[in-house]
Structures are given as structure tokens and as C-alpha cells.
Design a protein around this motif. Sequence first.
Motif, PDB file in Angstrom:
ATOM      1  N   ASN A   9      28.175  29.481  38.704  1.00 23.85           N
ATOM      2  CA  ASN A   9      28.951  30.094  37.633  1.00 23.85           C
ATOM      3  C   ASN A   9      28.710  31.595  37.682  1.00 23.85           C
ATOM      4  OD1 ASN A   9      26.725  30.968  35.775  1.00 23.85           O
ATOM      5  ND2 ASN A   9      26.315  28.756  35.788  1.00 23.85           N
ATOM      6  N   ALA A  10      29.430  32.329  36.861  1.00 25.37           N
ATOM      7  CA  ALA A  10      29.306  33.793  36.875  1.00 25.37           C
ATOM      8  C   ALA A  10      28.693  34.298  35.574  1.00 25.37           C
ATOM      9  CB  ALA A  10      30.675  34.429  37.104  1.00 25.37           C
ATOM     10  N   LYS A  11      27.744  33.559  35.039  1.00 22.49           N
ATOM     11  CA  LYS A  11      27.093  34.012  33.801  1.00 22.49           C
ATOM     12  C   LYS A  11      26.214  35.229  34.058  1.00 22.49           C
ATOM     13  CE  LYS A  11      27.125  32.344  30.254  1.00 22.49           C
ATOM     14  NZ  LYS A  11      27.973  32.651  29.073  1.00 22.49           N
TER      15      LYS A  11
ATOM     16  N   ILE B  39      33.920  44.749  35.022  1.00 21.93           N
ATOM     17  CA  ILE B  39      33.956  43.488  35.769  1.00 21.93           C
ATOM     18  C   ILE B  39      35.167  42.698  35.304  1.00 21.93           C
ATOM     19  CG2 ILE B  39      32.760  41.332  36.275  1.00 21.93           C
ATOM     20  CD1 ILE B  39      30.139  42.738  35.815  1.00 21.93           C
ATOM     21  N   LYS B  40      36.000  42.282  36.251  1.00 24.77           N
ATOM     22  CA  LYS B  40      37.176  41.486  35.927  1.00 24.77           C
ATOM     23  C   LYS B  40      37.135  40.179  36.712  1.00 24.77           C
ATOM     24  CE  LYS B  40      40.168  45.284  34.522  1.00 24.77           C
ATOM     25  NZ  LYS B  40      41.504  45.918  34.637  1.00 24.77           N
ATOM     26  N   ALA B  41      37.641  39.124  36.094  1.00 20.54           N
ATOM     27  CA  ALA B  41      37.595  37.796  36.697  1.00 20.54           C
ATOM     28  C   ALA B  41      38.967  37.145  36.619  1.00 20.54           C
ATOM     29  CB  ALA B  41      36.560  36.929  35.992  1.00 20.54           C
ATOM     30  N   SER B  42      39.223  36.243  37.570  1.00 16.47           N
ATOM     31  CA  SER B  42      40.516  35.569  37.618  1.00 16.47           C
ATOM     32  C   SER B  42      40.364  34.188  38.237  1.00 16.47           C
ATOM     33  CB  SER B  42      41.514  36.400  38.430  1.00 16.47           C
ATOM     34  OG  SER B  42      42.740  35.719  38.586  1.00 16.47           O
TER      35      SER B  42
ATOM     36  N   ARG C 136      32.811  29.105  35.088  1.00 20.86           N
ATOM     37  CA  ARG C 136      32.719  28.164  36.204  1.00 20.86           C
ATOM     38  C   ARG C 136      34.049  28.039  36.943  1.00 20.86           C
ATOM     39  NH1 ARG C 136      30.801  22.869  33.259  1.00 20.86           N
ATOM     40  NH2 ARG C 136      32.616  23.525  32.036  1.00 20.86           N
ATOM     41  N   GLU C 137      35.157  28.421  36.292  1.00 19.07           N
ATOM     42  CA  GLU C 137      36.475  28.293  36.904  1.00 19.07           C
ATOM     43  C   GLU C 137      36.854  29.524  37.716  1.00 19.07           C
ATOM     44  OE1 GLU C 137      39.137  27.548  33.722  1.00 19.07           O
ATOM     45  OE2 GLU C 137      38.294  25.589  33.225  1.00 19.07           O
ATOM     46  N   ILE C 138      36.048  30.557  37.651  1.00 18.49           N
ATOM     47  CA  ILE C 138      36.366  31.816  38.326  1.00 18.49           C
ATOM     48  C   ILE C 138      36.409  31.621  39.841  1.00 18.49           C
ATOM     49  CG2 ILE C 138      35.454  34.116  38.862  1.00 18.49           C
ATOM     50  CD1 ILE C 138      34.370  34.202  35.998  1.00 18.49           C
TER      51      ILE C 138
ATOM     52  N   GLY D 189      35.288  43.692  45.479  1.00 24.88           N
ATOM     53  CA  GLY D 189      35.211  42.402  44.805  1.00 24.88           C
ATOM     54  C   GLY D 189      35.060  41.240  45.759  1.00 24.88           C
ATOM     55  N   LEU D 190      35.214  40.039  45.211  1.00 31.98           N
ATOM     56  CA  LEU D 190      34.996  38.799  45.952  1.00 31.98           C
ATOM     57  C   LEU D 190      36.114  37.810  45.657  1.00 31.98           C
ATOM     58  CD1 LEU D 190      31.225  38.343  45.012  1.00 31.98           C
ATOM     59  CD2 LEU D 190      32.075  39.137  47.233  1.00 31.98           C
ATOM     60  N   GLN D 191      36.507  37.074  46.680  1.00 29.10           N
ATOM     61  CA  GLN D 191      37.350  35.897  46.505  1.00 29.10           C
ATOM     62  C   GLN D 191      36.569  34.710  47.035  1.00 29.10           C
ATOM     63  OE1 GLN D 191      41.228  35.845  48.415  1.00 29.10           O
ATOM     64  NE2 GLN D 191      41.312  33.600  48.352  1.00 29.10           N
ATOM     65  N   PHE D 192      36.293  33.735  46.185  1.00 29.40           N
ATOM     66  CA  PHE D 192      35.555  32.553  46.608  1.00 29.40           C
ATOM     67  C   PHE D 192      36.520  31.533  47.206  1.00 29.40           C
ATOM     68  CE2 PHE D 192      33.031  34.589  43.341  1.00 29.40           C
ATOM     69  CZ  PHE D 192      31.780  34.628  43.937  1.00 29.40           C
ATOM     70  N   VAL D 193      36.025  30.727  48.124  1.00 30.55           N
ATOM     71  CA  VAL D 193      36.902  29.774  48.803  1.00 30.55           C
ATOM     72  C   VAL D 193      37.373  28.673  47.856  1.00 30.55           C
ATOM     73  CG1 VAL D 193      35.864  30.257  51.052  1.00 30.55           C
ATOM     74  CG2 VAL D 193      34.950  28.382  49.663  1.00 30.55           C
ATOM     75  N   LEU D 194      36.593  28.413  46.811  1.00 28.33           N
ATOM     76  CA  LEU D 194      36.933  27.439  45.780  1.00 28.33           C
ATOM     77  C   LEU D 194      36.433  27.986  44.444  1.00 28.33           C
ATOM     78  CD1 LEU D 194      35.857  24.123  47.575  1.00 28.33           C
ATOM     79  CD2 LEU D 194      38.212  24.738  46.967  1.00 28.33           C
ATOM     80  N   PRO D 195      36.880  27.434  43.317  1.00 30.83           N
ATOM     81  CA  PRO D 195      36.304  27.860  42.036  1.00 30.83           C
ATOM     82  C   PRO D 195      34.787  27.703  42.043  1.00 30.83           C
ATOM     83  CG  PRO D 195      38.261  26.525  41.678  1.00 30.83           C
ATOM     84  CD  PRO D 195      37.976  26.460  43.144  1.00 30.83           C
TER      85      PRO D 195
END
Length: 592
Positions: free
Chosen positions: A496-498, A519-522, A563-565, A483-489
Motif C-alpha cells: 500500500n502507499a500509506k 504527491i499525486k496518486a491514480s 491499496r488500489e493505487i 513518478g512510478l507506474q506499478f504493473v498491478l494495483p
Amino acid sequence: MPLAGHSEILPLHGRSDGSMTDRAKSYARNLARRISPSRAVLILLSILAFYVVLITLRGGGTRNQRLLADLPSSQIPLKDKKARAEQERMMLEWDSRSNYRTDLSEAGPGRISSFPTNLFTSSSPSNAADLSGSTSKYISVTAVILSWKRKEGAKAVVAHLKKYPFIGEILIWNNNPDLELKTADFSVKSSDSSSTWPTITVFNSVANLHDFSKYTTCSLAKYDHCYIQDDDWINLAMDSMYALYVDQPNTLVTSTIPAMNAQQRSWMFQNPQLGLHTGFTWLGAGSFMPKQAVFKFLLQLGGSNLWKERVQLSDLFFSLWRNQYPTVLSHALAPLDQSSSWSGRIDQWSVVYEHMTDAVFRITTALSGLGFVQGSPHRAGAKTDFEVEEETPVFKDRHTRSSCQNDKCLFQTSTDMFPAPGSVKWPVETHSRDILAHEARYKLQDYPSPEFVAMHTYHYAVDQDLSTCWRSFHPMDKNSYFGLQFVLPLFDLGENAKSIEIWSTMASTLQALQSTMAIKASVDGVAWMTCSGEIERTQGSIRFTDLSCTDAGKNVGLQLDTREIQHLRFEMTKNVATLIEVCGIRVGEMSL
């Protein structure tokens, strides 16, 4: 605590009432002089011994090393042959770092931080107002740059660090007494009058204190956290390393090339009986650490009987004496001029092994409760000088492996390429404490070959190059993920993650991603929602479109704005029989 009668071994660390410059000069003078009037005879003998050793080293190594070099191969003892072969192998692995170099002319000039300046406007050195009010986790950091004979390199590093608003202060320690650096050498006016540049302070040492000056300089920092690096690298992963660090600000976060990361994994040491859980890592390419850990290390040095040469090479002790596993990101590095680097020494690896052996021997002795045995050649102070409880997140829960090439995210996977540190127990018995033997036992476990590491290292999943691919070392089990961790939302990154696309050259991977992956998002990496959408398989990728993410738990029907992911996981819903390979990922319009 410092030992009585040993003040000439290491100057006691303290914060005087003088100015920062006075304190820094005091550190340098105390370490350079190291003279105890009450022991003048011993000092003269020490100086003479140091001079003899220095001449010997300049002559090409120890007497035994020179004698071995003159012997024909058939007469060299087997143990020395193995040591020589290991050193040659290590040098080849170190040379392979050229495979992981980033071209600064392509990536460096346009690199800017994704973090907005207004996140770091607190007047408090520790940003305590933000933290106590739970409004922000973002903290300002003091950057410490160690300069030697590469003035232009130091200038390039400073110019690069100025692009990052979380760097609130830059301290430059010049270890070259023959060259005076000035603050004006590093002052560059900004074309943006609204920019807040960090303050810059330069310290010119009266002697070359080597690595030790990193820690004394960090102890002078305005802020509670330090970023430390040498003057021969440009760190293109500043944002991603910082994003990881603020989530675990009591840890040591550093980075290195994949081949060295593989080697460092064999330099982790665990023994539950002693409370030993530590590991070695290089710091010079860029490392974040709490200043409190530096204070503790200086106290540990004060309680040891390390002599000057070993104190100078403090980097070989710091991470091990934390008695905590470092968090190491494995990715490409961007070197500057390294013509005068310490790593160019012909005896580099013999020095590394010698000092690591001493460091681990000392901490093992201290944790065994034997730290104050009179006459011990490896005294390391009291057991209470070292952490015993493993810090959180514990090692098995640390799944961040690499930064993304664009420095806007981190690559994560629960599938570790290497054996767990506890798969080989570091012995309590003194006669069995051999790092080379420990390393060999570790690599007899389920350990990847150098070829596998070189071809399928973690950062190849997110290096913006579809011709390179990360591959899991084992088939992925149910609930395992990458997976991925973005530095900011994503919204703050303009994405966005559409839609999401994952590339692979392996048909078995594409099939698994299509049929056995969720696929899971947080937003925070704690509470997760499951995403669904249209799935399309192309010749070399799996494409997900029209994604929507909803809570499958107690808040059924709650939908997450894509967009908040800030966190994405690609999780296996059942055991996968084959390896998983990822050559690239696209999230929205962001190609990784």
C-alpha cells in the motif's frame, strides 16, 4: 504493394492454406533459392557477384577499407579519418554496456511474474472477449525467439519466458542449418500441475535468414501481438515492459542499455513537411509489437528493391519504416553467452550506418512521392505503404523511461534528458541526407555528455542501490514530475502507499521535495488525487507517513484506498532552481 517483375528480389508474403510448418519452410526455401527461371543469366551473375563480395568481406572489408588501412595516418583523407574516429568511439560506447549488466545468478533464478494466470484464460487468440467486454486490457502474446549457434542460450530464454502467463505461445526459429533443434529440447515439466505452460513450436531453417526470420515467424503467430528477442539475453523486465505495452498496444516497446539509448536518440528523424517521424532501435534484447505492424513491414519489403543481404538484416529497417517513434526503456540488461553474436563483427558500425542511411533514404523518398521513380537505387514502394500520422501517445507525452529493478514498476519523469526529435530537421534535399551529419547536429543541441548519462541514468532511481542516483538534466519546472507506474494495483502486489520515502545525496533536492512537491496518486493514470500526510526529513531522505489521498476537484472528499493505487507522481508545485536527484524510493515495504 509488391512491384511487378521483382519477385526474385523478395518472395511475396502470404498465408497459404498449408500447415504452419509448411508455410515456415516455404519462407525459408523461397528466400534461400531466390531463383527466377526467366532470368537465369542475371541469377548466375548475381551469384558470382555475391561470391566475390563474400570473399572480399572475409578478407577484412572492402578494397577501399583495406587500402586505407595500409596508408599512413598522414595520407588518409580527413573524411575517412572522421569516419574511423566515429567508429572507434561507437565501439567504446558499445563496450561500456558492461557497466549496465545485471548478475543473473542474483536476479534471474527467483524472478517470477506478478501477473496471475487467471488474467489470461480467454480462449480467443486475441483475448477479444475480454477487450470487447471492457473487463480486461490484458492480452496474450506470442514469443518469437531467434536462435543461431547458442542452443543453451535458447533453452535458458524459453525456461525464463515460461514464468510469464501472458506468453501464450513460443515460436523458436533456428537459423543454424547445421544443428537441428527439437521441441523436446525445450519441454520442462512444471512442478505445479495447475500451471498452464505455453505451446512451443520449433522451426529449423534450411539457411541462415538472419533477422528476416523474426518477422516471418511472428506472422505465423497465434496471437495478435508478438514479443521478439534473440537467444543471448534474459529479459528481467518482462512484466514492466508488458504493463507498458498493454497501455499502448499499437506501439513498439523495446529496451536497451543507457549508453545505447543515448545514441539511439540521435537516430530519430523528423520532417513535418513529409510526415516523417521515425526512429531506430535495437530489438534483440526484447521487444513487444503488434503483429499487424509485422505484416505491414513484410509488404513494405515486398515493395522495395532490397537485395538479399539487406533483407537478412531487417532489424535495421523495421523500426525506421514504421515511421513512428519507438518507446524505449533504458536500463541494465542480463546477457547470456554472446560469443557468436552479430554485434561482435569488426565492421558492425559501418554496416549499421550504411543500412540506416539506406532505410531513411528510402522512406524519405517514398514520403516525397518519388517511391516509384524508375532506376531509383532507393526505391521503397508507395507513400501509402507508410504511416503518415504520428501514433498516440505522441512522443512528447511519453514519459516512461525505465523499468524498476524488481520488475514491479516503471520509472517515469516528464523531464527528458535529451533534446526533442524535432530539434533537428531531417532534410528533404537528397544531397543533404547524411546520418552522421544529422547525428552531429543533434548532439550540438542541449545534449548530455556520456559521463552524465553513465552517472545519472534513469534506472538508477529504481535499481535498489542507494549508491547510484538518477539526476534530472535540467532544473524541474512547475507541474513537472517524476513518478512510478506499478504493473498491478499495489494491493495485488501485497503493498500500500500509506508511507513513502525518497532518498537523495543532495540537500537541495531534499529541501525541494519537502517544500515544493505534491504527491499525486491514480488508479488509471488519468484521474489524479492529491495525497497528504506527515513529512519527516532525515539525513539522506524525505519520509511521508500516514498518507491519505483525496480528490481536490469536483468530487471533494472522495478518498482513494491507497491499496488500489497503480500510479504515483511526485510533482513540483513551483519552479525548482536546482537539479533533482533520486537515489531510491520506498513505497510501503517495497524498496525500489
